[in-house]
Write an enzyme that holds these catalytic residues in place. Structure first.
Site, short mmCIF file in Angstrom:
data_model
loop_
_atom_site.label_atom_id
_atom_site.label_comp_id
_atom_site.label_asym_id
_atom_site.label_seq_id
_atom_site.Cartn_x
_atom_site.Cartn_y
_atom_site.Cartn_z
NE ARG A 42 57.79 36.03 10.48
CZ ARG A 42 57.55 35.97 9.18
NH1 ARG A 42 56.84 34.97 8.70
NH2 ARG A 42 58.01 36.88 8.36
CD1 TRP B 149 67.36 34.93 12.66
CD2 TRP B 149 67.66 36.43 11.03
NE1 TRP B 149 68.36 34.46 11.85
CE2 TRP B 149 68.57 35.37 10.83
CE3 TRP B 149 67.67 37.48 10.13
CZ2 TRP B 149 69.46 35.33 9.77
CZ3 TRP B 149 68.56 37.46 9.07
CH2 TRP B 149 69.45 36.39 8.90
CB CYS C 108 61.65 40.19 12.89
SG CYS C 108 63.35 40.71 12.60
CD GLU D 155 66.57 19.35 2.46
OE1 GLU D 155 65.92 19.64 3.49
OE2 GLU D 155 67.04 20.23 1.70
CG ASN E 236 60.08 40.89 8.92
OD1 ASN E 236 61.29 40.72 8.88
ND2 ASN E 236 59.21 40.06 8.37
N GLY E 237 62.28 43.39 8.06
CA GLY E 237 62.82 43.77 6.77
C GLY E 237 64.12 44.52 6.92
CE LYS F 61 65.54 19.94 6.58
NZ LYS F 61 66.05 21.01 5.73
CE LYS G 109 59.26 26.68 8.26
NZ LYS G 109 59.91 25.38 8.02
CG HIS H 219 86.21 15.27 -10.42
ND1 HIS H 219 87.20 15.18 -11.38
CD2 HIS H 219 85.21 14.45 -10.84
CE1 HIS H 219 86.81 14.36 -12.34
NE2 HIS H 219 85.61 13.90 -12.03
CD GLU I 53 68.37 23.34 7.97
OE1 GLU I 53 68.24 24.56 7.77
OE2 GLU I 53 67.67 22.50 7.38
#
Length: 606
Positions: free
Chosen positions: A27, A74, A2, A482, A100-101, A486, A601, A505, A489
């Site tokens: 955040r 968040w 957060c 990657e 935050n946490g 991208k 983030k 496979h 997300e």
């Protein structure tokens, strides 16, 4: 993960805090709130949803408060709604706290507090913490002593800031395993989870370490050991971030701006680290470290992909065996390190909780640690034996773009530096690489604009695809991972990245006409093998988009041409292309590009 911002000083606090929250919204953005003292009481205004909802609620509330705390959330404990939004109050409504946490033992603490007469209105662990602090003030402890005593019972991670109606000009703050920084400005003091929150007001900062407690008044601040309240001293540092670098600069999204910034990021990362005349690489930051006989890379998400990409270079140019570890898994294994091994911790923010925990394990076993991060004074930077900053500047969009570019470049430089140090890479080869690096910013500067136009075309063509397969071999394999990350997300389209040889496979079962494959090729020695895999896809009517240099020829695919750079520099042309394709697909679907759902983030929780 957060966002926290607190302020005390001479300015109107709500306005300052609201502006800070806007800079921290990356955040967390499922709810937000502000608390401030007013006529002997604490006023709390909070709302669910994006920050503009809170801003509307505050627009009709006049206040001249000079102290306050703010939070953008968040969710970890409790669904995103107004009740669970921060700040939280204790039962007597004299203390308000933002956090935050994760408080891991909150359920036990909550049960104990309920037995002592406390009543809770939210589902959050944060409300448990503010009630625990208040329980001590109810016994006659000062706020400082109450916070210290309460934290001695807390297990987990936290960065917090609180205010009290009985001390209207004061802020208390503390941290453990979550970032927190003090800003010292001419018009007051700031406490925040990230520097951009107060960057318009000051660049003078004090980084809090784990298990430290901060007391801030309008004209002074004091730092203590949280457990013993032993006074601590800490110098003020100055950061040279450009405020404009944290603004959109006319772009519709931060992500697009940050993709376009990659040529400049490369230039900045190279500055002082290559000598174009001598054709050499110099990295002063790692000179104190011995040449590693083995490297263990610790990282998560995009940083993990950068580390996996670098593995090929360390092994090719420096003959150093490399293990790339997902940090969240590494920390729960019984690991044996070998003599001469180096741990390399990669994190854009320098605050990734799992990576920091892995770093601590390595250091606990006597293994030297090199931190690779973007944020000055971050937890990983401070805990490492040496740190290599990537010089990417502030990255605001949740989806990392220029940060990966800078990580790859820094890792490439390390591979060259150690390869020469071990006598594996010749002077001639080093000079050739340095020459290519010197030209790279200009090569990308001219390539990215037409690259975006092609990305728009292909996004329109494949908009209705029900999923994507990304394939690559060698250095292109981590880039395939990657590219898939991208796309999913920010556009929420399911995508999978695979080593191309693994396609048959299992993943080939997905191939059909509305399930395209994006194949990545650097024009190197593995191209023929990749083309064999693509033939198998075409035989099953799967569309193929081949992202490769112009000279690469595969008639069965649509060819998205990239500049014909040498190995491995072609990777730096593939990277913005896959980022732009994901970006344009998300724009077509009208997604929230910079703040995709459920993501934040800086991942400071496990």
């Amino acid at each position: 993960m957060c966002g926290i911002i607190a302020y005390t000083g001479t300015q109107q606090a709500v306005s300052v805090i609201l502006d800070g929250l806007k800079r921290l919204e990356y955040r967390g953005y499922d709810s937000a709130g502000i608390a401030y003292p007013d006529n002997g009481n604490l006023e709390v205004v909070k709302s669910s949803g994006k920050l503009h909802c809170l801003e509307q609620s505050l627009s009709c509330i006049p206040t001249e408060a000079r102290t306050g705390i703010g939070h953008t959330r968040w969710a970890t404990h409790g669904v995103p709604n107004q009740i669970n939004a921060h700040p939280h109050l204790d039962g007597s409504q004299t203390i308000s706290l933002v956090h935050n946490g994760i408080i891991e033992n909150h359920a036990i603490l909550k049960h104990w507090l309920e037995a002592r007469g406390h009543h809770f209105v939210s589902e959050t662990d944060t409300e448990v913490l503010v009630h625990l602090i208040a329980d001590y003030t109810r016994q006659g402890y000062s706020v400082t002593n109450s916070l210290s005593a309460a934290l001695s019972h807390v297990q987990g991670s936290f960065a917090l800031a609180l205010i009290s109606s009985q001390h209207p000009g004061c802020i208390w703050a503390a941290r453990h395993a979550s970032p927190l920084v003090l800003g010292s400005g001419p018009n007051g003091y700031f406490v925040a989870s990230d520097i951009p929150a107060f960057l318009p007001h000051t660049r003078d900062v004090v980084f809090l370490e784990d298990d430290e407690l901060l007391v801030v008044e309008p004209s002074s601040w004091r730092l203590y050991r949280a457990s013993s309240l032993e006074p601590l001293s800490r110098s003020v540092e100055r950061v040279e971030w450009d405020l404009q670098a944290a603004e959109k600069g006319g772009y519709p999204h931060f992500m697009l701006k940050e993709i376009q910034e990659q040529p400049r990021v490369i230039q900045d990362c190279l500055s002082g680290r290559i000598d174009s005349v001598q054709g050499t690489v110099t990295i002063a930051e790692v000179e104190q470290l011995p040449l590693p006989s083995r490297i263990r890379i610790l990282a998560c998400g995009t940083s993990f992909h950068a580390g996996l990409w670098a593995k090929y270079l360390f092994e090719e140019w420096a003959d150093i065996p490399v293990e790339v570890e997902i940090a969240s898994e590494f920390r729960y294994r019984n690991i044996s390190f070998s003599p001469g091994e180096l741990a390399l911790a990669i994190s854009q923010s320098g605050e990734t909780a799992d990576t920091k925990a892995g770093l601590d394990i390595a250091r606990g076993k006597g293994v030297p640690v090199l931190g690779l991060c973007n944020v000055l004074g971050s937890s990983i930077a401070r805990a490492s034996d040496a740190v290599l900053y990537t010089q990417a500047g502030p990255e605001i969009s949740v989806a990392s773009t220029k940060a990966m570019c800078s990580q790859m470049l820094a890792l490439l430089l390390l591979a060259v530096y150690w390869g020469r140090g071990k006598g594996v890479l010749s002077r001639e080869a080093e000079a050739e690489i340095v020459a290519g690096l010197g030209a790279l910013p200009g090569d990308l500067e001219s390539a990215i604009p037409p690259m975006r136009a092609r990305a728009q075309d292909y996004a329109r063509q494949f908009k209705q695809a029900k999923g994507f397969l990304y394939l690559g071999r060698g250095l292109a394999y981590p880039l395939a991972l990657e590219g898939a990350l991208k796309l999913k997300e920010i556009s929420y389209i399911h995508a999978e990245g695979y080593a191309a040889g693994e396609m048959k496979h299992g993943p080939i079962a997905l191939v059909e006409e509305d399930f395209p494959t994006c194949a990545l090729d650097l024009g190197d020695r593995v191209s023929p093998k990749l083309f064999s895999n693509l033939q198998e896809i075409r035989a099953r009517q799967g569309p193929v988009l081949l992202l490769a240099p112009e000279e690469v020829d595969f008639a069965e695919a649509q060819h998205w041409e990239i500049p014909g750079l040498s190995w491995p520099l072609a990777s730096f042309a593939v990277l913005p292309a896959i980022q732009l394709f994901a970006y344009e697909m998300a724009v077509l679907w009208d997604k929230d590009v910079d703040q995709p759902r459920n993501l934040a983030k800086s991942v400071t929780v496990e």
